[in-house]
Each structure stands twice: as C-alpha cells, then as structure tokens.
Design a protein around this motif. Structure first.
Motif, short mmCIF file in Angstrom:
data_model
loop_
_atom_site.label_atom_id
_atom_site.label_comp_id
_atom_site.label_asym_id
_atom_site.label_seq_id
_atom_site.Cartn_x
_atom_site.Cartn_y
_atom_site.Cartn_z
N GLN A 52 -2.12 3.58 14.72
CA GLN A 52 -2.83 2.89 15.69
C GLN A 52 -3.48 4.81 15.66
OE1 GLN A 52 -0.40 1.72 16.87
NE2 GLN A 52 0.49 3.21 17.93
N ILE A 95 -0.45 -6.04 15.58
CA ILE A 95 -1.03 -6.60 14.06
C ILE A 95 -1.77 -5.10 13.29
CG2 ILE A 95 -2.73 -8.13 13.57
CD1 ILE A 95 -3.20 -9.20 15.68
N THR A 96 -2.29 -4.33 13.67
CA THR A 96 -2.40 -3.04 12.63
C THR A 96 -1.35 -2.38 12.20
OG1 THR A 96 -3.05 -1.96 14.86
CG2 THR A 96 -4.95 -3.42 13.24
N GLU A 97 -1.58 -1.80 11.14
CA GLU A 97 -0.67 -0.79 10.70
C GLU A 97 -0.21 0.31 11.25
OE1 GLU A 97 -0.18 -4.07 6.90
OE2 GLU A 97 -1.41 -1.90 7.18
N GLY A 112 -2.39 -3.51 18.19
CA GLY A 112 -1.34 -2.73 18.08
C GLY A 112 -0.70 -3.46 17.22
N LYS A 116 5.31 6.84 6.01
CA LYS A 116 6.34 6.80 4.97
C LYS A 116 6.59 6.61 3.65
CE LYS A 116 8.99 2.23 6.09
NZ LYS A 116 7.42 1.70 6.46
N MET A 147 0.78 14.11 10.11
CA MET A 147 1.30 13.24 11.13
C MET A 147 1.14 11.74 10.93
SD MET A 147 1.38 16.00 13.91
CE MET A 147 2.69 15.44 14.81
N ASN A 148 -0.55 11.12 10.58
CA ASN A 148 -0.53 9.74 10.74
C ASN A 148 -1.23 9.79 9.30
OD1 ASN A 148 -0.04 8.84 13.58
ND2 ASN A 148 -1.10 10.50 13.97
N PRO A 160 1.35 -1.19 -0.13
CA PRO A 160 0.24 0.02 0.20
C PRO A 160 1.13 1.25 -0.22
CG PRO A 160 -0.63 -1.61 1.76
CD PRO A 160 0.75 -2.09 1.22
N LYS A 193 -4.35 -0.98 7.70
CA LYS A 193 -5.18 -1.05 8.50
C LYS A 193 -4.76 -0.33 9.47
CE LYS A 193 -3.25 -5.32 9.03
NZ LYS A 193 -2.39 -6.10 8.42
N SER A 248 0.48 8.37 18.34
CA SER A 248 -0.20 7.64 17.21
C SER A 248 0.53 7.44 16.58
CB SER A 248 -1.28 8.86 16.86
OG SER A 248 -2.56 8.67 17.94
N LEU A 249 0.41 6.13 15.52
CA LEU A 249 1.43 6.30 14.38
C LEU A 249 0.73 5.48 13.78
CD1 LEU A 249 4.43 4.85 13.71
CD2 LEU A 249 4.06 2.97 14.88
N ARG A 296 2.54 2.97 10.55
CA ARG A 296 3.84 2.65 9.75
C ARG A 296 3.72 2.86 8.67
NH1 ARG A 296 4.96 -1.57 13.31
NH2 ARG A 296 3.25 -1.73 15.33
N LEU A 297 2.52 2.47 7.64
CA LEU A 297 2.68 3.39 6.19
C LEU A 297 2.66 4.08 5.91
CD1 LEU A 297 -0.31 0.37 5.28
CD2 LEU A 297 2.38 -0.01 5.54
#
Lengths: 473, 597
Positions: A341, A337-339, A335, A368, A153-154, A139, A161, A362-363, A365-366
């Motif tokens: 939160q 499992i998901t990419e 947290g 970037k 920011m997120n 993705p 997900k 909060s973050l 992961r995808l």
C-alpha cells in the motif's frame, strides 16, 4: 429437472410469458422480492420495467422454489408492487468486450454514456473466473512511475495490485494522474491501455480524471466506467467488475498492458454494506458484512499476469481511510489482499510535501522481485532498506525531541534530524510534472544518506558505500 | 461412483444450498449438485430437508435441480504422487485442472487428485502369508530421490495378508495386497482414502523434546517450537506473516512440508511454485519441491472450499506422519478460514457469537490444532506434526476472537510487530510479546549442542532485552546522554543484538538459513560483548572505546560473512573480542591507577 412438477403459487406475481412476470411481493430499499416464478437461477440478470416502461437492471441474490430476491442496480424509486414487470434473462450480467471500448465512457453497468454507439463484441460475465494459481506468471517487471517515493522505496511492478490509502483532502487525485501519465517500462514500447472505474466519486473529480487522460493524449487508450456519487449506490457493486472484465479482455486476449484505476473502493464497500444491511445480514466490524474480505478479494485478485500470454493487469485502487484510520475495515481488509500500500500522510501534506507518501507504513510486497541488478540497480534493495531504517530513527528522535527539546539531543541525533529533513525535502518531494529516472531517484537517496556517518549505515555493504557514496556526496 | 439421487434444490443463497425431498442422505456426505455437478457437502439434516455447502460458484443454479449423493464423506486420496503437487481446498489438482479448462478455474470440473496413469515401482516389505494390523508397512515406493513412500495397511484393517504383489510397476489403483480380516477380504491398493474431518489414529502421544529447527535465529534461539508443537503467528497486514511462513516452509528441518494457502493471494502461491523448485534443501541437496505439498485455495476461490482446505492439508500431513515422518504444516491464514466459517454460518442463519463468528469457532480451532503432536504411530515409529498457523487480526488488534481462541490451543506465540516491520526489521517478531512454552522441553536438546550453555545464554540476552525496554522509557523522557556508560551498554548490546542477530535477511544467500552451531556462537559473542564489556566499564573503560574496537565490524557482519560451516571463523571472532575487551580494560585500569598514583 422440470418445472411442471411444482405447482405455481398464486401470489401477487403472475406470469406474462415464459420468463416474464408482473407484480411484486415486496420492495425494500434497492431490493425487491417476487413470487410465483420458476426456473430462475442464482446470480441471474433481471430486467425490471416500471409502469412507465423504463427498464432497470438487477440480479438475483437468492432463489428458492417459486420466489426470488433481486437487487435492482438503478434503485427502486418509483416502482409499484402492482404493475412492475420482471423479466429473468437466464444469464449473468455481462459486459461487451472488444477493442471498440477504448476511448469510450460508460455508466456503472457498462452502457455507453458518451453519446456514441453501443460497442459490438463478445458479451462476458462481469464476475469473471478465478485464475488458476498454476497459470499465474510471477510479476517482476519494474514499472518506472518517475516518483521517487514509489520507485525508490515502494516499487510498483507489472501485474501488481498496489492501492493508495488516502484521506479526504489529501492529493491522491494528483498522484493517480501523475502515475497514469508517467508510468512506463524503461526501454519497452508495448501496447498499453487504462481502464478507469469511478465509484461514488463526484462529477468534478470524474471530469478531472477524464481531462487528465485527454491532456496526456491517452484518451484513445482509456475505457472509463463511471458510477458517480448521485448514481444509485448498488450500481457500484458492478462497476469494478465490469471494468475488470474489460481489462481482462484487453490484457489476456488483446495482449495489452492494462493499468486499472479503481476509485474509490471505500464507496464500493459502502454499497456492499448497504445491501447486506438491507437483507439483514449479520454484521461483523462497523456493520460491514463478514464476506467483505472475500468480496474485495474477488476484485483485487483480478490483477496479474498469465504464463504464455503477453498482457498484464496492474491495479492501482484508491481507498480513502475514513477519519485517516488505517485500521478501518476497508483499508484493513484491502491491505490484507493487495500487494502492499502507498499511504498518504496528512502531516507531510500540511508541511507542503508533495507527494505526501508516508515513509514507514507504505510498502510494496513485490518490490524485492522487481529491483536489483538487471532490473533497476544492484544497490537498490540495500539503499531502500537503509532509507527506511534511517527514517524510522528520524521518527523516534523527533518524538524524543518533542519531549526533551532539540538542544538536549546528541550530535548523532541531530545528524539524523538533518537526514530526515533532506529525505523529505529532496527525495520525497517533487513537482507534479517531474518525471525522475530510477538513476536520479537512487542518486537522491544516496545524497540524503550522505548526511549520516558511515557507522550508522548498517544495511549498506562496503562496496556499495565506496561506489555510490561519492555520487551522493 | 455410487451416485444416487438424494433430493432437489429448494433454495440457493451463495455457497449455501438447501434441498428438500431428502430421503437418504448422511451428515457430511459428499454430494454433487445440479447439471454442472458442483461438489458440496451435507452440513445439516432436518426431516426431509438438508443444507449443503457447495465448494464451487453457484451462479446459475436453479431450484429444482437434482442433488446426487456419493455415499462417502469428503475425503482425500492418499498415495504416491502427492509430493510436489498443488491442490485446491478439496484436493483437486490445479495443474490438471489447468490442462482441462485453461488458465481460469471453471466450475463443475473434476479430476482425481492422484494421477491414474502413472506407474510406480512398488517393493513389498512383507512376505505372505503373515499377520498385519492397521498402519503396518506393506511395502514401499521410492516417490522422490529422498522420500520413501511407505504403503500402509489402512487403519482398522487387521488380519492375515494372503497375497502381496511382487516388486513391479503399479498404478495407484492397482491392488498390491489382499488381507483376510474378521469382516472379510480387503484389497489394498497403492492409494487409500480418508475422510478429512476425522483425525487418523495413532498408538500414543509422546512428549515433545526435540525442537523443530527453522534456521531463523529469533525463532530457534528465543522462541523455539518443539516437534509436534503448535504455533500461532499473528500480525497485521504487511508485518510479514507470509514471509515467516515461507521461510519456515523453506528451511525447517521437517521431512515433509504441507503449505496451506488458505484465502490468501494468488501471486504468493505462484511465488512458492516458482521459487521452491529452484531452492535446494540444505539437508538432502535436492529441490525443496520434493518435500512440499501445496494446498492453494486463494481468496477469490470459493469460500466453502477454503473452509475445507485446512482439513485437507492436515489429513495429508497425518498420512505422512503415519509413515514415520516429521511433518510441518503451515496454514496461512487461519483467520481467512475462520471467516469462511463465519460466512457459511451466517448464510445458514445460525446464531452468531463474538463478532459474528459462530459459537463453535473455538471448538473447530481446537480440533485443528490438536491434530498436531508427537506420536508413536500404529506401526511403532516416532513421528510428528508441527502446526504453524498464521492469524490476520483485523486492524492488527490481538484481542479479536480468532487470535484469542487460538492462543488457548497453541504453546508458542510469535507476535509480529508493526513498528518493527515499519523499520524493515525482519522477521518482525516482537521479543517482548512473543513466548514459547517449549523452552523447558527443548532445553535438554539445545544443551547437548552448546556445551550446556544455551539456557544461560538465552536467559542472559532476554534479560538484556527486558532491561533495554525499561531503560527506553527513561530515554524517551530524558535522552540517552544522561545515562551512565554501564546502562548505555545495555542499550548498545540490545541494539547490537537486534541488528547483528535478530534481523535476518531472507534474500541473502548466507543469512537466509542460520544453523544451530552458528546461532549458538553468534549469541555467545553478543552476550560476551555485554558481560565482558560490563566488566571493562567497571574497570574504567568507556563505552565509546568498546564501540570502536576493530573486531566490532566483524561482529556486525558475522551473519553475512560466516557461513554455517564457518565455525572456526566465528570462534576466532569470539577470541578476538575477548582479547580486545581485556586489553581495553587493562589499558583503562592502568590509566586509572596512574591517575590515582
């Protein structure tokens, strides 16, 4: 394999015909046990009919020679050992998949409850199959939600997900409905759909969501699966699976971009725990079974994109953190499992900030892979990183100020406090109907940073500073 | 395949299947269950009953179904074609499965791990007749441009080579040599099999004196791991375990990397599959995929195969070690593996120990981590396996059983810190909680590369960080303003070290990998700032004036601006820094003497 080799036990259960039996051995909570059966498979769909002829659905949890343990999705209230009939269907629980399901409302097991006709289409096993990792497409397409805290920011990307970790009384409903209304890919007009799974939520909450869909004119693109708070809890084990099976059809067969809203995963996990406890499974943390991680993964991992197929599944589950505790097993395992939160924070909410999206925990992961030149803007990554770093500093200084008092702070510390204020009031805060473009969001970020001296902006390059600082100041 | 009927299914509980009427089954034998031929393994035998753990979804499986035994334990295929491959937990090739069954993994499909059609150029290294022992190199296959795949006599096969095939094209099934052993004639093919739960033998263990260079400053400089060592990386969700593991898989200087995605996200494996072929190995100039083997058993794939996946991975690693290579194994995450163990144990109704984990958790962890090591191989070469295991402690709490037991079997601990991750300080390796017991072992190697200065520089900066932690306690109570400049310099140097050295941007073309020489010079620059700066402050200079030195901009940016080859530039920063501080000190000293005069 032949059934004749084994003599049938003469138990409380007797056969009516090939696949149907009458009489049970045991009833306990949502679980029943039958004996004297044969040729029944694991995870097989079961129809349970009570003395009055009412049919409930169930599934085999355990099968052995001549016996089976069945979980009954609609509860066992009113069942009797003597006259309950059990019919094994020889297939797993399935749901209808077709374009007809759009605009419809179903119960937690996928049966229409809006008064409309049974949809016609292919029946598919609700458990789905794991995606082969080599078939996934990574993705990287930015979804603009119009919400600065998310876009800036997120960042959410198509096929991700990204759950919302909320607490009771926090406005996750408003946030989910705002995301649903505003989410789009800039400059693209591809077919989309929303699949909504409501698990253990109250009637008025469900009504709120359905109304949101209607008001935004999107109801014709929504399929809703509702297992409300007063429905038998075991039914919830199926609800997200039924919803995702439909979503997979819409995405990978019909080529749509599907947004899946799952609310509330904490209620789902309660149902998992209930079944496990009932079966005397060995508990791990807080009574949840050791397989909760795998079980949640079998839901969350059904998001993504496949190479060579046009559609996608983006999941936005809601997880309420009991007592706002992010280390509670449900948010914790989610947290993992998901990419990322999106964490809602009570403190921000109480200070009147909407959306109260916590800056630090909060973050995405995808993020970037979905931002930067050609997707959002070249300075996005550094700007976001600098905002995070600056806000982390704000938190430290606020803690310090609460001990030594604001008067004792250095001038630089005071600048940081101003930055924190600007960040929360102007960048984070926005109206419920405010749909910001990514350019607006980034400009607000630069504006907040303009409070800080240049030397403090370690993560910004000279060039970025020259190009965008002016714009912010 | 020597399939034989060994019993019938009696009971099905998820991935655990009990069978009865068992006459002839072995412990840990690979079996096929039911009409779909689901792959499983015998894990318990009891009279005429047996328990099987099944590596595939058991939906629809019925009591009475037949179970067939293969006569062999769960094994992996070892031979040319492994490198660049992606396999599930029981070594089924995922790209081949996709070709067979489409985008979703269905059950009951099987495909050989190694391509049976592909022909490889085999060059013999021996001439028959000659004597060989197990582990001897019989010939080579150039598997990738930089990887010479050595065809070994399987361990335990010793005797006289009566025939060896000439150079030519062979498939993995072809016989390339014949060995006359004490127990009879053995045909050696281009591939061999090895049971995953049994470590491959080696001649002896060797001391670990060389670091595995990862290009990550915080790891190499502060908490090094030796080749042949074992490391654990624990961290709550979002602290960057996978980022650290992937950075290592990309940049560490091993010859072969085995990356085990064990119960993790599908998209992460896809990320590796998309990124790695495009990334260039700095040492060979070739695609990183040409040294990587992926084992992907994602969180939604069957749990029993997840349990097997780390054994599959480490057995492949041992095979390459036996050829004389340095191999790095990343297992992400061993917590998911332990959870698979717990789930299977629970379904078998075993007595649980801590937090539901079986009592043998520690034993299994020890068995896995002890397969790492620096060894002399059977053919006399020095080779190693370095194991880096990630742990995902529930709630980020390191006191849980998997982290605690793992700590007993590793010697480097890279603790990931939530606070650092929240501030987006990556890699979020905590300098206070982490440790490495290999520092003494690798100090000699580092000393040679750094004019003998490494040890002292490292100790110097560690003491700055420790003093900073103590001072922070004071600052939290009274603010930094009341501290004298000499103490504020500690805070300043620590801050500089965090920003300019510890933080490393995995997405920056220059910063992603930091070579040994660059790390050394960067460290020296920062330590110099602290020591020389301290002297200058004693001679009257102010911290504010130190901070304002022009050269500090270059110090802040050196990680992004100086390439790994740019030694001259770093050296010039160092000289300029020394000069600036000296000038500053002189100016202030003169002022001071002017005042006193």
């Amino acid at each position: 394999m032949s059934s004749q080799t084994y003599s049938l036990d003469v138990g409380p259960t007797s056969p009516l015909n090939d696949r149907e039996y009458v009489g049970l051995r045991e009833l306990s909570g949502p679980i029943l046990a039958v004996e004297g059966i044969h040729d029944v498979g694991y995870n097989e769909l079961v129809e349970v009919t009570d003395g009055q002829g009412r049919v409930r659905l169930g599934m085999t949890l355990e099968v052995s020679r001549g016996a089976a343990v069945v979980q009954v999705f609609e509860g066992t209230a009113g069942l009797r050992l003597s006259d309950t009939r059990v019919r094994f269907r020889g297939e797993p629980l399935s749901v209808t998949t077709s374009l007809e399901i759009l605009g419809r409302v179903f119960d937690g097991l996928g049966r229409p409850i809006d008064g409309g006709p049974e949809p016609v289409g292919e029946q598919r096993d609700v458990n789905g199959l794991p995606v082969n990792p080599t078939a996934r497409d990574f993705p990287r397409k930015f979804i603009q939600t119009g919400i600065s805290a998310i876009d800036g920011m997120n960042t959410l990307v198509r096929g991700q997900k990204l759950p919302i970790f909320s607490g009771s009384g926090l406005p996750h409903r408003l946030l989910v409905s705002q995301i649903t209304r505003q989410a789009k890919i800039v400059g693209e007009d591809a077919p989309f759909a929303v699949v909504f799974a409501g698990m253990g939520i109250k009637h008025d909450e469900a009504m709120f969501y359905l109304r949101t869909f209607e008001e935004s004119g999107a109801m014709q693109r929504v399929a809703a699966f509702l297992s409300l708070a007063d429905a038998p809890s075991v039914e919830r084990l199926i609800t997200p699976r039924a919803a995702l099976t439909v979503a997979e059809y819409l995405a990978f067969d019909a080529g749509m971009h599907v947004l899946v809203l799952l609310t509330d995963m904490t209620n789902y996990c309660e149902a998992v725990r209930e079944i496990s406890t009932q079966r005397q499974g060995i508990p791990s943390r807080k009574g949840y079974p050791g397989y909760l991680y795998s079980d949640l993964a079998s839901i969350y991992e059904r998001a993504g994109m496949l190479t060579g197929r046009p559609g996608s599944i983006t999941q936005v589950p809601v997880v309420t953190m009991p007592n706002d505790d992010i280390s509670h097993p449900v948010p914790d395992l989610s947290g993992y499992i998901t990419e990322g939160q999106i964490v809602l924070e009570r403190d921000l909410h109480q200070r009147g900030v909407y959306p109260p999206i916590a800056g630090l925990p909060s973050l995405s992961r995808l993020m970037k892979d979905g931002i930067g030149e050609g997707m959002t803007r070249a300075d996005h990554a550094h700007l976001a990183s600098q905002l995070f770093a600056g806000y982390a500093k704000v938190k430290e200084i606020r803690a310090l100020a609460s001990v030594i008092g604001e008067e004792e702070l250095t001038p630089l510390d005071n600048r940081y406090l101003q930055f924190g204020e600007a960040f929360e009031r102007e960048f984070l805060s926005q109206r419920i109907d405010e749909d910001r473009t990514i350019e607006q969001t980034l400009a607000l970020g630069w504006k907040a940073l303009s409070v800080l001296p240049r030397e403090e902006l370690h993560r910004i390059t000279e060039e970025e500073y020259r190009t965008y600082h002016e714009q912010g100041a | 395949m020597r399939d034989r009927l060994i019993g019938h299914v009696r009971r099905v509980v998820g991935p655990v299947v009990e069978m009865d009427g068992v006459a002839d089954a072995q412990m840990l034998e690979l079996v096929y269950v039911g009409a779909d031929r689901l792959v499983g393994e015998v894990v318990r035998l009891y009279g005429e009953e047996a328990t099987i753990q099944v590596y595939e979804d058991t939906t629809g499986l019925r009591p009475g179904a037949a179970v067939y035994g293969s006569g062999e334990p769960l094994s992996v295929e070892l031979g040319p074609g492994l490198v660049g491959g992606i396999y599930d937990g029981v070594q089924r090739p995922l790209d081949e499965l996709r070709r067979l069954t489409g985008d979703f993994v269905t059950k009951g499909v099987d495909a050989p791990a190694l391509d049976r059609e592909k022909r490889w150029t085999f060059r013999p290294s021996l001439t028959a007749p000659c004597d060989v022992r197990g582990g001897a190199v019989l010939g080579v296959v150039q598997e990738t441009a930089f990887l010479e795949h050595r065809i070994l006599a399987p361990p335990g096969v010793s005797g006289r080579v009566t025939e060896i095939r000439p150079e030519g094209e062979y498939t993995v099934d072809d016989v390339v040599a014949t060995v006359e052993t004490a127990s009879g004639r053995q045909e050696i093919r281009l591939h061999q099999k090895w049971p995953v739960r049994q470590g491959r033998p080696y001649a002896e263990r060797l001391p670990q004196t060389m670091p595995l260079i990862t290009g990550q400053r915080v790891l190499d400089t502060l908490f090094p791991v030796a080749r042949g060592g074992a490391v654990v990386v624990p961290g709550g969700f979002g602290t960057g375990k996978t980022m650290v593991q992937q950075a290592l898989a990309k940049w560490c200087d091993a010859d072969i990397v085995v990356y085990i995605g064990c119960g993790e996200r599908g998209n992460e494996m896809t990320g590796v599959l998309t990124d790695f072929p495009k990334l260039v190995d700095p040492r060979t100039g070739r695609s990183l995929m040409e040294r990587t083997i992926l084992i992907a058993n994602t969180s939604n794939m069957p749990v029993a195969a997840r349990e097997a996946s780390i054994y599959t991975g480490i057995t492949i690693a041992e095979y390459f070690r036996d050829m004389g290579y340095d191999v790095a194994v990343m297992a992400d995450s061993t917590s998911r593996w332990a959870e698979a163990l717990r789930e299977l144990s629970g379904r078998m109704e075993e007595m649980p120990a801590e937090e539901g984990f079986p009592a043998y958790l520690a034993t299994r962890l020890a068995e896995f981590y002890e397969r790492a090591g620096m060894v002399r191989t059977l053919s006399g070469q020095e080779a190693s396996i370095t194991t880096i295991g990630a742990v995902s402690p529930p709630g980020g709490d390191f006191s849980e059983p998997v982290t605690q037991h793992t700590k007993r079997f590793i010697r480097t601990f890279w603790a990931l810190d939530r606070q650092l991750a929240n501030a987006r300080h990556y890699p979020a390796v905590s300098w206070m909680e982490s440790y490495s017991e290999y520092v003494d072992d690798v100090a000699g190697w580092w000393g040679e590369k750094t004019n003998g200065e490494w040890r002292e520089l490292r100790t110097g900066i560690m003491s700055v960080m420790q003093r900073e932690a103590r001072l922070e306690q004071v600052v939290k109570l009274v603010g930094a303003d009341v501290l004298p400049d000499s103490q504020r310099l500690v805070l300043e140097a620590a801050e500089l070290f965090k920003n300019a050295f510890l933080q490393q941007n995995a997405y920056d073309a220059i910063d992603a990998y930091c070579g040994v020489e660059k790390q050394y010079l960067m460290l020296k620059i920062i330590v110099t700032y602290y020591t020389r700066g301290g002297e200058a402050i004693r001679r009257g200079a102010t911290l504010a004036s130190l901070r304002k030195m022009k050269v500090m901009r270059d110090v802040m940016q050196m990680k992004f601006e100086c390439g790994n080859e740019d030694v001259a530039r770093l050296e010039s920063i160092l000289t300029r820094l020394e000069k600036s501080i000296d000038e500053l000190a002189n100016v202030f000293a003169r002022r001071r003497s002017d005042v006193t005069a």
